[in-house]
Design an enzyme around this catalytic site. Structure first.
Site, PDB file in Angstrom:
ATOM      1  N   LYS B 100       0.872  -1.160   0.000  1.00 15.40           N
ATOM      2  CA  LYS B 100       0.000   0.000   0.000  1.00 15.40           C
ATOM      3  C   LYS B 100       0.912   1.214   0.000  1.00 15.40           C
ATOM      4  O   LYS B 100       1.565   1.515   0.988  1.00 15.40           O
ATOM      5  CB  LYS B 100      -0.901   0.006   1.230  1.00 15.40           C
ATOM      6  CG  LYS B 100      -1.959   1.073   1.127  1.00 15.40           C
ATOM      7  CD  LYS B 100      -2.642   1.304   2.440  1.00 15.40           C
ATOM      8  CE  LYS B 100      -2.752   2.790   2.644  1.00 15.40           C
ATOM      9  NZ  LYS B 100      -3.148   3.130   3.996  1.00 15.40           N
ATOM     10  N   ALA B 187      -9.051   5.474   4.575  1.00 17.45           N
ATOM     11  CA  ALA B 187      -8.804   6.590   5.493  1.00 17.45           C
ATOM     12  C   ALA B 187     -10.001   7.500   5.692  1.00 17.45           C
ATOM     13  O   ALA B 187     -10.692   7.864   4.743  1.00 17.45           O
ATOM     14  CB  ALA B 187      -7.627   7.443   5.032  1.00 17.45           C
ATOM     15  N   GLY B 188     -10.207   7.850   6.932  1.00 19.16           N
ATOM     16  CA  GLY B 188     -11.166   8.897   7.272  1.00 19.16           C
ATOM     17  C   GLY B 188     -12.535   8.434   7.731  1.00 19.16           C
ATOM     18  O   GLY B 188     -13.331   9.249   8.175  1.00 19.16           O
ATOM     19  N   THR B 210      -8.061   3.569  12.589  1.00 14.53           N
ATOM     20  CA  THR B 210      -8.390   4.329  13.794  1.00 14.53           C
ATOM     21  C   THR B 210      -9.834   4.141  14.230  1.00 14.53           C
ATOM     22  O   THR B 210     -10.119   4.097  15.433  1.00 14.53           O
ATOM     23  CB  THR B 210      -8.136   5.833  13.552  1.00 14.53           C
ATOM     24  OG1 THR B 210      -6.842   5.971  12.973  1.00 14.53           O
ATOM     25  CG2 THR B 210      -8.185   6.617  14.844  1.00 14.53           C
TER      26      THR B 210
END
Lengths: 93, 259
Positions: B100, B187-188, B210
């Site tokens: 990645k 992401a996000g 996360t």
């Protein structure tokens, strides 16, 4: 003799190969990769590659990490410690 | 059971939820969350082996590379050179040719440096790596990466770790119409509904870290994410009803009393 190993100066015995060094450090070969003076050394060359005084070695492995900034040290020059990460995090709040 | 498989560069993926391994309390929690999420793809970073404290456990003692596809990333790299170096080391470690690719352009936003990403992708593809690039949600950028030979693209939903969800669903849709390769939202995302939205848009997979690791109860959130992906994917395949401004009765009018 002195080598640079993962950014630290380290005194090691003369006449070691990369294989010998990994054994001395008790590092399992299977899941690491080794860079000697910015050139990747293939696993099948660990045995024949000598480590010389002043060499710069990086020994890396897989650590926890997603897309995030890692907590651990990183390869090469750009390093981010907890402090920087905290700074970034707190500035996000 | 699963006839809706995702295939990238000839590799079959069982799960459309890909998870990172950072920010957990410990390896045991990482392992549990990964198991509960039902994923078969985990991202890992490439870092210096701790020479001083060798007692430190290795992540791969917990995450079996035979059971999971290991996706090394170049997280934290700010130049094409560093990213190439890191990716090549990851490949040399001998577990996978997948990488990645992320080249970060700015510390505060962690937005990708698109120019450097293209530069690194070119080199790594030539070296025979399977490059899955993290990119901004820009269809032109996605097209350029695919033209270079990337077998998938990974546009961001929002800044890394922000939990803001899909900020620009229209761009994600345009990316999907622009490129003919799988699109993995990376992401996000913050919670299960974000993941479901990505899947409902028709994205092929979602990568997150996360949102699980930072949740109050990461294990429960890992499970929620699993269902978010499944629900979203099913809804996408089922084909949603069009949105209308006014009501449409769902009960028949005929046979009502007093008529």
């Amino acid at each position: 003799m002195i080598i640079s190993l993962n950014g630290e100066q380290k005194e090691i015995p003369e006449g070691l190969t990369i294989r010998g060094l990994l054994e001395l450090l008790n590092i399992r070969h299977q899941r690491v990769a080794v860079e000697l003076n910015e050139t990747i050394i293939k696993k099948d060359r660990y045995e024949e590659t000598a480590v010389r005084d002043g060499d710069v070695l990086e020994v890396v492995s897989f650590m926890g990490g997603g897309q995030e900034m890692p907590n651990a040290e990183e390869v090469g020059s750009s390093e981010f410690g907890e402090e920087e990460i905290e700074k970034v995090r707190s500035s996000e709040k | 059971m699963n006839d809706d498989k995702l295939v990238i560069a000839g590799i079959e993926f069982q799960s459309r939820l890909w998870v990172g391994t950072g920010k957990y309390k410990n390896f045991a929690e990482t392992k549990k969350a990964i198991e509960v999420s039902g994923t078969d793809v985990v991202t890992v970073s490439v870092r210096r082996v701790n020479i001083i404290d060798k007692s430190k456990e290795n992540l791969l003692d917990y995450i079996d590379p035979k059971k999971y596809k290991i996706l090394p990333n170049t997280a934290g790299c700010f130049t094409a050179k560093d990213a190439i170096r890191t990716a090549m080391l990851a490949a040399e470690a001998g577990i996978t040719k997948l990488v990645k690719l992320e080249v970060i352009g700015d510390q505060k936003t962690l937005f990708p440096d698109n120019e450097a990403t293209l530069e690194a992708a070119k080199v790594l593809l030539k070296e025979g790596l399977i490059v899955l690039p993290y990119t901004s949600d820009d269809p032109i950028m996605a097209r350029k990466l695919v033209d270079l030979g990337c077998p998938a693209v990974m546009p961001l939903a929002a800044p890394i770790g922000s939990g803001l969800g899909i900020r620009n669903p229209y761009n994600i849709r345009i990316i999907m119409e622009t490129v003919k390769v799988p699109v993995v939202v990376d992401a996000g995302v913050g919670t299960a509904s974000d993941v479901a939205v990505a899947m409902e848009l028709g994205c092929d997979a979602v990568l997150l870290n996360t949102a699980i690791a930072g949740a109050k109860d990461p294990i429960a959130m890992a499970e929620a994410m699993k269902y978010g992906v499944l629900a979203g994917r099913l809804a996408y395949k089922a084909g949603r009803i069009p949105k209308k401004l006014y009501a449409t009765a769902s009960s028949p009018i005929e046979g009502m009393i007093g008529s």
